[in-house]
Design an enzyme around this catalytic site. Structure first.
Site, PDB file in Angstrom:
ATOM      1  N   LYS A  66      18.471  17.249  49.781  1.00  0.00           N
ATOM      2  CA  LYS A  66      17.697  18.474  49.493  1.00  0.00           C
ATOM      3  C   LYS A  66      18.289  19.627  50.301  1.00  0.00           C
ATOM      4  CE  LYS A  66      13.237  16.159  48.636  1.00  0.00           C
ATOM      5  NZ  LYS A  66      11.962  15.748  49.243  1.00  0.00           N
ATOM      6  N   GLY A 110       5.348  16.533  58.634  1.00  0.00           N
ATOM      7  CA  GLY A 110       6.077  16.678  57.370  1.00  0.00           C
ATOM      8  C   GLY A 110       5.726  15.591  56.374  1.00  0.00           C
ATOM      9  N   ARG A 138      13.410  11.522  61.774  1.00  0.00           N
ATOM     10  CA  ARG A 138      11.984  11.707  62.106  1.00  0.00           C
ATOM     11  C   ARG A 138      11.780  11.388  63.585  1.00  0.00           C
ATOM     12  NH1 ARG A 138       9.043  14.278  58.902  1.00  0.00           N
ATOM     13  NH2 ARG A 138       9.397  12.875  57.159  1.00  0.00           N
ATOM     14  N   HIS A 185       9.786  21.339  63.143  1.00  0.00           N
ATOM     15  CA  HIS A 185      11.073  20.668  62.974  1.00  0.00           C
ATOM     16  C   HIS A 185      12.120  21.413  63.819  1.00  0.00           C
ATOM     17  CE1 HIS A 185       9.223  18.430  59.896  1.00  0.00           C
ATOM     18  NE2 HIS A 185       9.875  18.827  58.818  1.00  0.00           N
ATOM     19  N   GLY A 223      -5.040  18.754  52.010  1.00  0.00           N
ATOM     20  CA  GLY A 223      -3.920  18.138  52.728  1.00  0.00           C
ATOM     21  C   GLY A 223      -3.492  18.929  53.944  1.00  0.00           C
ATOM     22  N   CYS A 268      10.977  22.206  53.848  1.00  0.00           N
ATOM     23  CA  CYS A 268      10.795  22.843  55.162  1.00  0.00           C
ATOM     24  C   CYS A 268      12.089  22.946  55.970  1.00  0.00           C
ATOM     25  CB  CYS A 268       9.753  22.077  55.971  1.00  0.00           C
ATOM     26  SG  CYS A 268       9.894  20.293  55.800  1.00  0.00           S
TER      27      CYS A 268
HETATM   28  P1  NAP Z   1      -1.180  15.287  52.494  1.00  0.00           P
HETATM   29  O1  NAP Z   1      -1.667  15.731  53.810  1.00  0.00           O
HETATM   30  O2  NAP Z   1      -1.071  13.837  52.212  1.00  0.00           O
HETATM   31  O3  NAP Z   1      -2.119  15.972  51.355  1.00  0.00           O
HETATM   32  C1  NAP Z   1      -1.917  15.756  49.998  1.00  0.00           C
HETATM   33  C2  NAP Z   1      -2.811  16.679  49.216  1.00  0.00           C
HETATM   34  O4  NAP Z   1      -2.553  16.546  47.826  1.00  0.00           O
HETATM   35  C3  NAP Z   1      -4.285  16.363  49.403  1.00  0.00           C
HETATM   36  O5  NAP Z   1      -5.037  17.542  49.246  1.00  0.00           O
HETATM   37  C4  NAP Z   1      -4.544  15.428  48.222  1.00  0.00           C
HETATM   38  O6  NAP Z   1      -5.913  15.363  47.875  1.00  0.00           O
HETATM   39  C5  NAP Z   1      -3.733  16.138  47.156  1.00  0.00           C
HETATM   40  N1  NAP Z   1      -3.361  15.275  46.037  1.00  0.00           N
HETATM   41  C6  NAP Z   1      -2.589  14.188  46.057  1.00  0.00           C
HETATM   42  N2  NAP Z   1      -2.474  13.661  44.824  1.00  0.00           N
HETATM   43  C7  NAP Z   1      -3.203  14.442  44.001  1.00  0.00           C
HETATM   44  C8  NAP Z   1      -3.504  14.429  42.630  1.00  0.00           C
HETATM   45  N3  NAP Z   1      -3.034  13.476  41.820  1.00  0.00           N
HETATM   46  N4  NAP Z   1      -4.309  15.395  42.132  1.00  0.00           N
HETATM   47  C9  NAP Z   1      -4.799  16.354  42.939  1.00  0.00           C
HETATM   48  N5  NAP Z   1      -4.567  16.421  44.256  1.00  0.00           N
HETATM   49  C10 NAP Z   1      -3.762  15.482  44.782  1.00  0.00           C
HETATM   50  O7  NAP Z   1       0.250  15.882  52.179  1.00  0.00           O
HETATM   51  P2  NAP Z   1       0.872  17.293  52.645  1.00  0.00           P
HETATM   52  O8  NAP Z   1       1.656  17.083  53.871  1.00  0.00           O
HETATM   53  O9  NAP Z   1      -0.177  18.320  52.623  1.00  0.00           O
HETATM   54  O10 NAP Z   1       1.944  17.511  51.496  1.00  0.00           O
HETATM   55  C11 NAP Z   1       1.586  17.675  50.150  1.00  0.00           C
HETATM   56  C12 NAP Z   1       2.844  17.912  49.336  1.00  0.00           C
HETATM   57  O11 NAP Z   1       3.432  19.137  49.756  1.00  0.00           O
HETATM   58  C13 NAP Z   1       3.959  16.879  49.531  1.00  0.00           C
HETATM   59  O12 NAP Z   1       3.790  15.772  48.690  1.00  0.00           O
HETATM   60  C14 NAP Z   1       5.184  17.671  49.193  1.00  0.00           C
HETATM   61  O13 NAP Z   1       5.408  17.693  47.806  1.00  0.00           O
HETATM   62  C15 NAP Z   1       4.833  19.057  49.667  1.00  0.00           C
HETATM   63  N6  NAP Z   1       5.380  19.321  51.004  1.00  0.00           N
HETATM   64  C16 NAP Z   1       6.388  20.185  51.068  1.00  0.00           C
HETATM   65  C17 NAP Z   1       6.927  20.487  52.280  1.00  0.00           C
HETATM   66  C18 NAP Z   1       8.079  21.397  52.335  1.00  0.00           C
HETATM   67  O14 NAP Z   1       9.058  20.952  52.879  1.00  0.00           O
HETATM   68  N7  NAP Z   1       8.017  22.613  51.841  1.00  0.00           N
HETATM   69  C19 NAP Z   1       6.441  19.951  53.454  1.00  0.00           C
HETATM   70  C20 NAP Z   1       5.389  19.072  53.370  1.00  0.00           C
HETATM   71  C21 NAP Z   1       4.859  18.785  52.136  1.00  0.00           C
HETATM   72  P3  NAP Z   1      -6.906  14.320  48.603  1.00  0.00           P
HETATM   73  O15 NAP Z   1      -7.150  14.850  49.997  1.00  0.00           O
HETATM   74  O16 NAP Z   1      -8.100  14.353  47.744  1.00  0.00           O
HETATM   75  O17 NAP Z   1      -6.201  12.990  48.624  1.00  0.00           O
HETATM   76  O1  3JN Z   2       9.355  14.990  55.676  1.00  0.00           O
HETATM   77  C1  3JN Z   2       9.309  16.196  55.914  1.00  0.00           C
HETATM   78  O2  3JN Z   2       9.395  16.641  57.049  1.00  0.00           O
HETATM   79  C2  3JN Z   2       9.184  17.169  54.793  1.00  0.00           C
HETATM   80  C3  3JN Z   2       8.625  16.493  53.604  1.00  0.00           C
HETATM   81  C4  3JN Z   2       8.609  17.036  52.436  1.00  0.00           C
HETATM   82  C5  3JN Z   2       8.125  16.288  51.288  1.00  0.00           C
HETATM   83  C6  3JN Z   2       7.295  15.182  51.456  1.00  0.00           C
HETATM   84  C7  3JN Z   2       6.875  14.454  50.363  1.00  0.00           C
HETATM   85  C8  3JN Z   2       7.268  14.807  49.100  1.00  0.00           C
HETATM   86  C9  3JN Z   2       8.508  16.680  50.003  1.00  0.00           C
HETATM   87  C10 3JN Z   2       9.333  17.918  49.818  1.00  0.00           C
HETATM   88  O3  3JN Z   2       8.771  18.994  49.988  1.00  0.00           O
HETATM   89  O4  3JN Z   2      10.508  17.843  49.502  1.00  0.00           O
HETATM   90  C11 3JN Z   2       8.093  15.921  48.915  1.00  0.00           C
HETATM   91  C12 3JN Z   2       8.506  16.270  47.540  1.00  0.00           C
HETATM   92  O5  3JN Z   2       7.884  17.141  46.956  1.00  0.00           O
HETATM   93  O6  3JN Z   2       9.431  15.631  47.027  1.00  0.00           O
END
Ligand code: NAP
Ligand code: 3JN
Length: 341
Positions: free
Chosen positions: A216, A163, A238, A245, A14, A132
Site C-alpha cells: 500500500k 491501527g 507492529r 506510527h 470504531g 495512515c
Molecule cells: P474498529 O475499531 O474495529 O471499528 C470498526 C467499525 O466498523 C465499527 O464501528 C464497526 O461497528 C463498523 N463495522 C464493521 N463492519 C461493519 C458492517 N458490516 N456494517 C456496518 N458497520 C461495520 O476498526 P477501526 O480501527 O475503526 O478501522 C475501521 C476501518 O477503517 C478499517 O477496517 C480500515 O478499512 C480503515 N482504517 C484505515 C486506516 C488508514 O490507514 N487510513 C487506519 C485504520 C483503519 P460495530 O462497533 O458495531 O462492530
Molecule cells: O495497521 C495499521 O496500522 C493501519 C491499518 C489499516 C487498515 C486496517 C484494516 C483494513 C486498512 C487500511 O486502511 O488499509 C484496512 C483496509 O481498508 O484494507
C-alpha cells in the site's frame, strides 16, 4: 451564510469512527444533521456530538437517503458494498478503507499534498483516504519531491496497535497487564504476542514476500505524488505502542539537497512540525504526536553512503492525521469548494 450538510459516519463506533465524530465537532464542520452508522450490534447505542446524544443506527442500503457526505470507516468490504449505494443516492463518500484507493476513477487525497485531485470525485462519487503510513510519509516528502525530485524511498515503519482497531488496543493493554502480573497473556488479534514484542507483519502476506501494508505504501505514495517512476520499498512493523506510527525514511533525490535545506523547507510545509534538535534530545516521538494532527519530522541528516541521500524520522497520530482528521479535511474542501455552489 455557510451552507450546512447532512453527514453520515459509517463505522462511527470504531477507533477511527469515534475520532471522525470528534474531528467534525472540533473543526466545526458545517453539519446540519449527523447520522451514526455501525453494525446491528451497536444499533441503539448513544454517542455524543456537540453536547447532544445521537443514537447509532444499523448501516443498511437505506442509510444514505438525504445524506450529502458519507465518511466511511467500517472496513473495505463494507465500503465496497455501500459506497456505490451512497453515491447513487447523491451522497459523496470519503472512504477511509483500501477498497477504492487504487481505482483510477477515484481520487486518493492528502489535502496538504494534492487537494486538486478532489475534483475527480464526480467520476464515482467517491474520494479515498490513504493508508495512515502513506499519509504521514507524503506530508513530509511532498515538498522535497517538488523541489529536487525523489528517485528512491526506503521506509521502515513502527506502527501502533490502534491501527488494527479497538480490539487490538485492548489486546496490548491486557497482555501487558497479564505479563506484569506473571500471568499467561491471551492472544486474540495478532498471531503472536504484541506486548514487549515487535511483529514484522501488518496485513496479509502477498506472493512477492511483502505484506499488503508494505505494498500500500508503494502504490499509494506514487499515486498521491503523481509519479510512478519513484522506486519505493517498505518494511512495516507492529510495535507495542498504543497511538502514533513512527517511520524511518531514507530518500535518494535527483538533485542535491542538504539536511539544512530540508529542515528549512519543512519548517514552512503545511501539516509538518520540525522537531529536530539533537543537542537538546529533541526528536519526534509517538507520545508527542498522539492526539495531534501535525506530522512531526526530525533526525534529518545526510545519508553518507550515497551522493544525494537524506535520512529522517517521521511520526504522526495514525488515528487522527492517519485516518480521521485527513478524512474530515477532505470533506471540508469538498463542502467548501465543490458542494457549496
Ligand atoms: P474498529 O475499531 O474495529 O471499528 C470498526 C467499525 O466498523 C465499527 O464501528 C464497526 O461497528 C463498523 N463495522 C464493521 N463492519 C461493519 C458492517 N458490516 N456494517 C456496518 N458497520 C461495520 O476498526 P477501526 O480501527 O475503526 O478501522 C475501521 C476501518 O477503517 C478499517 O477496517 C480500515 O478499512 C480503515 N482504517 C484505515 C486506516 C488508514 O490507514 N487510513 C487506519 C485504520 C483503519 P460495530 O462497533 O458495531 O462492530
Ligand atoms: O495497521 C495499521 O496500522 C493501519 C491499518 C489499516 C487498515 C486496517 C484494516 C483494513 C486498512 C487500511 O486502511 O488499509 C484496512 C483496509 O481498508 O484494507
Amino acid at each position: 451564510m455557510r451552507k450546512e450538510f447532512n453527514v453520515a459516519v459509517a463505522g462511527a463506533t470504531g477507533a477511527v469512527g469515534n475520532q471522525m465524530v470528534a474531528c467534525l465537532e472540533e473543526r466545526n464542520f458545517p453539519v446540519k444533521n449527523l447520522r451514526l452508522l455501525a453494525t446491528a450490534r451497536s444499533a441503539g447505542r448513544k454517542m455524543r456530538f456537540r453536547g447532544e446524544e445521537i443514537v447509532v443506527e444499523e448501516l443498511t442500503e437505506l442509510s444514505f437517503k438525504g445524506v450529502d457526505i458519507g465518511i466511511f470507516s467500517a472496513g473495505a468490504a463494507t465500503s465496497q458494498k455501500f459506497a456505490p449505494v451512497a453515491a447513487q443516492n447523491g451522497c459523496v463518500v470519503v472512504d477511509n478503507s483500501s477498497a477504492w484507493r487504487m481505482d483510477v476513477d477515484v481520487p486518493l487525497v492528502v489535502p496538504e499534498v494534492n487537494p486538486h485531485a478532489i475534483a475527480g470525485y464526480t467520476n464515482k462519487g467517491i474520494i479515498a483516504n490513504p493508508n495512515c503510513s502513506t499519509i504521514q510519509l507524503v506530508v513530509a516528502l511532498a515538498p522535497i519531491h517538488k523541489k529536487v525530485g525523489i528517485k528512491r524511498i526506503v521506509i521502515s515503519t513502527y506502527q501502533a496497535v490502534s491501527g488494527t482497531g479497538k480490539k487490538a488496543i485492548d489486546e496490548l493493554y491486557y497482555q501487558t497487564r497479564a505479563i506484569l502480573n506473571f500471568l499467561e497473556p491471551e492472544k486474540k488479534v495478532y498471531p503472536h504476542r504484541i506486548a514487549f514484542n515487535c511483529l514484522p507483519h501488518i496485513d496479509v502476506f502477498l506472493e512477492n514476500g511483502y505484506t499488503k501494508e508494505e505494498m500500500k505504501l508503494v502504490y499509494e505514495t506514487r499515486k498521491i505524488l503523481e509519479d510512478d517512476s519513484i522506486g519505493i520499498t517498505a518494511t512495516a512493523v507492529r510495535v507495542p505502542v498504543f497511538f502514533s506510527h513512527s517511520e524511518s525514511v531514507n530518500i535518494e533525490t535527483h538533485q542535491p539537497i542538504s539536511p539544512a535545506e530540508v529542515r528549512s523547507m519543512l519548517t514552512t510545509a503545511p501539516g509538518v512540525k520540525v522537531v529536530d534538535d539533537c543537542q537538546q534530545n529533541l526528536y519526534p516521538m509517538a507520545i508527542d504526536a498522539a492526539g495531534k494532527d501535525d506530522t512531526l519530522v526530525g533526525r534529518i541528516r545526510a545519508d553518507e553512503s550515497i551522493a544525494n541521500g537524506i535520512n529522517m524520522w517521521v511520526v504522526a497520530d495514525n488515528i487522527r492525521k492517519g485516518a480521521a482528521s485527513n478524512a474530515v479535511q477532505i470533506a471540508e474542501i469538498l463542502a467548501r469548494d465543490y458542494l457549496s455552489k
